[in-house]
Structures are given as C-alpha cells and as structure tokens.
Enzyme design. Structure first.
Site, PDB file in Angstrom:
ATOM      1  CD  GLU A  15      -2.905  -1.160   2.248  1.00 24.94           C
ATOM      2  OE1 GLU A  15      -4.025  -0.627   2.252  1.00 24.94           O
ATOM      3  OE2 GLU A  15      -2.460  -1.812   3.203  1.00 24.94           O
ATOM      4  CB  CYS A  30       2.895   7.722   3.026  1.00 28.35           C
ATOM      5  SG  CYS A  30       3.079   6.592   4.400  1.00 28.35           S
ATOM      6  CB  CYS A  44       4.415  -4.629  10.086  1.00 22.98           C
ATOM      7  SG  CYS A  44       5.682  -3.877  11.153  1.00 22.98           S
ATOM      8  CB  CYS A  62       2.800  -1.334  17.251  1.00 24.06           C
ATOM      9  SG  CYS A  62       4.577  -1.134  16.986  1.00 24.06           S
ATOM     10  CB  CYS A  75      -0.055  -0.378  14.271  1.00 22.27           C
ATOM     11  SG  CYS A  75       0.255  -0.215  12.509  1.00 22.27           S
ATOM     12  N   GLY A 132       5.094  -1.801   7.405  1.00 22.75           N
ATOM     13  CA  GLY A 132       6.412  -2.392   7.600  1.00 22.75           C
ATOM     14  C   GLY A 132       7.348  -1.532   8.431  1.00 22.75           C
ATOM     15  CD  GLU A 133      11.220  -0.408  11.809  1.00 20.56           C
ATOM     16  OE1 GLU A 133      10.252   0.108  12.384  1.00 20.56           O
ATOM     17  OE2 GLU A 133      12.232   0.238  11.490  1.00 20.56           O
ATOM     18  CB  SER A 191       7.112   5.070  16.253  1.00 21.35           C
ATOM     19  OG  SER A 191       6.992   5.385  14.887  1.00 21.35           O
ATOM     20  CG  LEU A 192       9.159   7.901  22.499  1.00 21.00           C
ATOM     21  CD1 LEU A 192      10.398   7.063  22.218  1.00 21.00           C
ATOM     22  CD2 LEU A 192       9.539   9.336  22.840  1.00 21.00           C
ATOM     23  CG  ASN A 197      -5.373   7.874  12.203  1.00 23.77           C
ATOM     24  OD1 ASN A 197      -6.076   8.883  12.200  1.00 23.77           O
ATOM     25  ND2 ASN A 197      -4.071   7.924  11.949  1.00 23.77           N
ATOM     26  CB  CYS A 221      -0.526   7.197  11.067  1.00 22.59           C
ATOM     27  SG  CYS A 221       0.350   8.621  10.483  1.00 22.59           S
TER      28      CYS A 221
HETATM   29  N1  SAH Z   1       7.315   0.792  11.529  1.00 25.05           N
HETATM   30  C1  SAH Z   1       7.690   2.188  11.392  1.00 25.05           C
HETATM   31  C2  SAH Z   1       7.043   2.842  10.198  1.00 25.05           C
HETATM   32  C3  SAH Z   1       5.530   3.033  10.314  1.00 25.05           C
HETATM   33  S1  SAH Z   1       5.215   4.733  10.486  1.00 25.05           S
HETATM   34  C4  SAH Z   1       7.416   2.927  12.673  1.00 25.05           C
HETATM   35  O1  SAH Z   1       6.832   2.338  13.576  1.00 25.05           O
HETATM   36  O2  SAH Z   1       7.842   4.062  12.804  1.00 25.05           O
HETATM   37  C5  SAH Z   1       3.606   4.713  11.055  1.00 25.05           C
HETATM   38  C6  SAH Z   1       3.402   5.689  12.212  1.00 25.05           C
HETATM   39  O3  SAH Z   1       2.024   5.661  12.565  1.00 25.05           O
HETATM   40  C7  SAH Z   1       4.177   5.300  13.454  1.00 25.05           C
HETATM   41  O4  SAH Z   1       4.667   6.452  14.072  1.00 25.05           O
HETATM   42  C8  SAH Z   1       3.115   4.649  14.325  1.00 25.05           C
HETATM   43  O5  SAH Z   1       3.431   4.776  15.687  1.00 25.05           O
HETATM   44  C9  SAH Z   1       1.892   5.414  13.953  1.00 25.05           C
HETATM   45  N2  SAH Z   1       0.659   4.660  14.110  1.00 25.05           N
HETATM   46  C10 SAH Z   1       0.487   3.336  14.040  1.00 25.05           C
HETATM   47  N3  SAH Z   1      -0.800   3.015  14.211  1.00 25.05           N
HETATM   48  C11 SAH Z   1      -1.461   4.165  14.371  1.00 25.05           C
HETATM   49  C12 SAH Z   1      -2.824   4.509  14.536  1.00 25.05           C
HETATM   50  N4  SAH Z   1      -3.754   3.557  14.548  1.00 25.05           N
HETATM   51  N5  SAH Z   1      -3.138   5.804  14.647  1.00 25.05           N
HETATM   52  C13 SAH Z   1      -2.195   6.757  14.589  1.00 25.05           C
HETATM   53  N6  SAH Z   1      -0.899   6.510  14.393  1.00 25.05           N
HETATM   54  C14 SAH Z   1      -0.532   5.229  14.300  1.00 25.05           C
END
Ligand code: SAH
Length: 368
Positions: free
Chosen positions: A93, A106, A113, A117, A120, A166-167, A221-222, A302, A345
């Site tokens: 995607e 993006c 992935c 998390c 996600c 993905g990461e 991503s914290l 989201n 996201c």
């Molecule tokens: N795996 C990588 C790249 C993905 S970036 C990473 O974790 O950074 C996707 C971003 O969206 C990350 O910052 C993640 O924390 C955030 N994210 C994931 N699920 C989400 C959601 N349901 N709503 C908002 N942000 C989300």
C-alpha cells in the site's frame, strides 16, 4: 514471474552492465535508466529512443514493473490510497497526500509488518515479506504517474516518507538502495533531504544511519514515556528499551546537519498514554537525555474496529502539547489524512471495504 530481470530494481551501473551484456553501448544503459525513472515509462514500446531490436530483446529478457494496482481509493480530503499486489500476491500500500506547499508520498517497506504494536492495524497482517528496492521505487513511480501524469514533473517537488506498512529498518538494504536510485539526477531526482524514514526503534540501524552519508531524515515512533507502558504498546521495546533507544538518538543528534532536527512520533491513545503526567514524563525523558534538536509530532490515534483504542480528545492533545512546550520541547499536532479510506497512519492493512465505512463517502475507482 519467470527469470526475467526486474529492471526497476537495478541501479544505473547495474543497468549499464545489463545492456553491455546484451552487446549494447554504455549510453543505451543510461537511456534505459532515464526511460524507467525520469520518464516513468512502463512499456518498452514507448521507449522509442531505443532501437527496435533492443526493445524486442528487452521484452524477452526483462520486465519493467512487477506491482499491479488492484484498487485506488480517494478520500474526501484528496488523499489517495493505492492497494497493489506483488507478483507473488502480497499486498502493498502507498498513500499520496496532496498538500498546499508540497505533496507527500507515503510508501511501504514491507508487506505486512513483524512488529506487534498494539495500536496499529498493519500489525494484524503479520510479516508477509520484505519488499525489494524495485518494489519500493515502483510504488513512487505509480503514485507520481497517477497524480501528475506519466513522466510529468511536479512543479513543487515531492516529499517521501517511509511510514507505510512495515518497519523500514528491517528492510534497510533495499530501502537504502531505493533511496539512492530515487536520488539520481537522471531519474526521479528525489534527494534524501526530501525523505523521512520512520522507525519503531531498531537501535543498531539508528546508529548506522548516523554515519551514512547522504542520509534521509529520521523519525522515531515513541508512543510511551516509560518502559513499562512502551513494553505493552510496542513490544520491540523489550529488545531495545528506552535507555538504549535514546542513547542512539543522542548519537544521531550529533550527526545532524546545521538546522536539521529529528522527530519523535507519539500516537495519542485516549486514557492510555495521554495524561498530563505522561506529558511531564516524556518531557523529562527527553531533557534527561539532553535531546535538544528534536520535535514531537502528536498523532491522534486513527481508530479501527479491531483496535481497542480511541483517539485522545482535542483538549487532551492540546494540554499534552502545552506541557511539552512549557518544558522547552517543540510539539506539533498532526492532522489525520485519509482516515475515511483507511489511508491514515497505522491504518494500512489491505482494507477493501472502505465504501462501507464512515459518513464521508469514499470514492472507489477500479484501475484496469
Ligand atoms: N514501523 C515504522 C514505520 C511506520 S510509520 C514505525 O513504527 O515508525 C507509522 C506511524 O504511525 C508510526 O509512528 C506509528 O506509531 C503510527 N501509528 C500506528 N498506528 C497508528 C494509529 N492507529 N493511529 C495513529 N498513528 C498510528
């Protein structure tokens, strides 16, 4: 797929070697690279600057693209999500986000992935496989051609973010190869300065990126200010806890160019990680590690039916932001884009049922 060479995976040198093996001069390799990347052509027939017999040989021995677009979804805010599949039938995607100053694409680095998390949707797919460099570049070519027309240059340039499925740091080699190819002046010419890579915190790769010349910008991503909470939300934290992650960030900070900053992304989950106390803990964490050239992007969650979270209410987000700012940390609130078509996201999970969700009727176009 047969044994055909996937041309979009090849760097300029590799393409030159390939055409030389076919008995062609070097400049034909350069023409071919430009046809694929700068002119963004997908069929050999269109490459009329190449001799006919070479085009025929290429058609026998090579292929341009391996991804096929299954569907394109367009959100009420103009965001476009492309659902594609690989030659071996895995979903990929890509999201095109129109913006006032400069559009953003993006892209995904993996199909699915492996990181679990909890907030996600992509995590629900598990890892299907890591994408190749060519599959990464193709995503951008497909989005650019659809948004601007085949080979048409955007007047304002385009930003890229590796924030799809993905990461990226578990796809490090194909990712870096793709970024080098996309930076080519004779190709897409999207330089690393226009690219941001987001990681869940693969510490050795953060350190490696710090010493990589011509590298992209970094986002991390914290999602939580303590190990206790981050272990639950992002299990990768058990492998690389906050102390190690922030030490790597500090190292990365010392590699920043003048004026450059890096970003922490903080998804805001109602009642889970969004209290004033969490904000103070986060500020103290960053200040304790004396991270200064950093900003925090607050991302309201989201939602999706299968995720047990709700987005933090607006006043919570504002209060959290104000606390960070009062402690000297730059914080911004990210507006969700394309939520109604599962393009925002953490929503990329090969959803096909968008026509049925939300009040914003999302337009669905089937591409041939
Ligand atoms: N795996 C990588 C790249 C993905 S970036 C990473 O974790 O950074 C996707 C971003 O969206 C990350 O910052 C993640 O924390 C955030 N994210 C994931 N699920 C989400 C959601 N349901 N709503 C908002 N942000 C989300």
């Amino acid at each position: 797929m047969n044994q055909a060479v996937h041309l979009t995976s090849l760097s300029p040198i590799e393409i030159i070697n390939f055409v030389e093996e076919l008995g062609e001069p070097t400049f034909r390799g350069r023409q071919l690279f430009a046809a694929l990347h700068r002119r963004r052509l997908s069929s050999f027939d269109e490459m009329t600057d190449l001799p006919k017999d070479l085009r025929a040989t290429l058609a026998e021995r090579a292929i341009v693209s391996t991804l096929t677009v299954e569907s394109r979804y367009i959100a009420a805010d103009g965001t476009r999500r492309y659902l594609m599949k690989t030659h071996d039938n895995h979903p990929v995607e890509t999201v095109f986000i129109p913006e006032e100053r400069r559009d953003t694409i993006c892209f995904s680095s993996q199909s699915g992935c492996p990181l679990q998390c909890s907030f996600c949707l992509t995590a629900k797919l598990g890892l299907l496989r890591t994408l190749t460099a060519g599959e990464i570049v193709e995503q951008i070519i497909i989005a650019l051609n659809d948004a601007y027309g085949i080979g048409v240059k955007t007047p304002r340039g385009t930003n890229l973010v590796a924030m799809g499925a993905g990461e990226p740091f578990l796809a490090f080699e194909p990712l870096m190869k793709a970024l080098r190819m996309m930076a080519e002046a004779e190709g897409l010419h999207i330089v690393p300065n226009r690219v941001t890579v987001s990681t869940a915190g693969i510490v050795p790769r953060i350190r490696e990126l710090a010493t990589t010349p011509d590298r992209p910008h970094l986002a991390i991503s914290l999602a939580a200010p303590t190990d206790e909470l981050r272990d639950v939300l992002m299990p990768i934290n058990k492998k690389w806890p906050l102390r190690e992650l922030l030490a790597a960030c500090k190292e990365f900070e010392s590699s920043l160019k003048p004026g450059e900053r890096f970003t922490f992304e903080y998804v805001m989950l109602d009642g889970v990680n969004d209290t004033d106390e969490h904000a103070r803990q986060l500020a103290n964490l960053l200040n304790r590690h004396s991270l200064q050239r950093v900003k925090v992007n607050l991302i309201p969650h989201n939602p999706a039916d299968s995720l047990p979270y709700r987005p933090s209410p607006e006043e919570r987000v504002q209060s959290f932001k104000a606390i960070l700012e009062s402690k000297g940390i730059n914080a911004f609130v990210r507006r969700p884009r394309g939520r109604d078509i599962y393009a925002a996201c953490g929503q990329l999970a090969a959803r096909r049922d968008v026509a049925t969700i939300g009040a914003n009727a999302a337009a669905l176009y089937q591409l041939s």
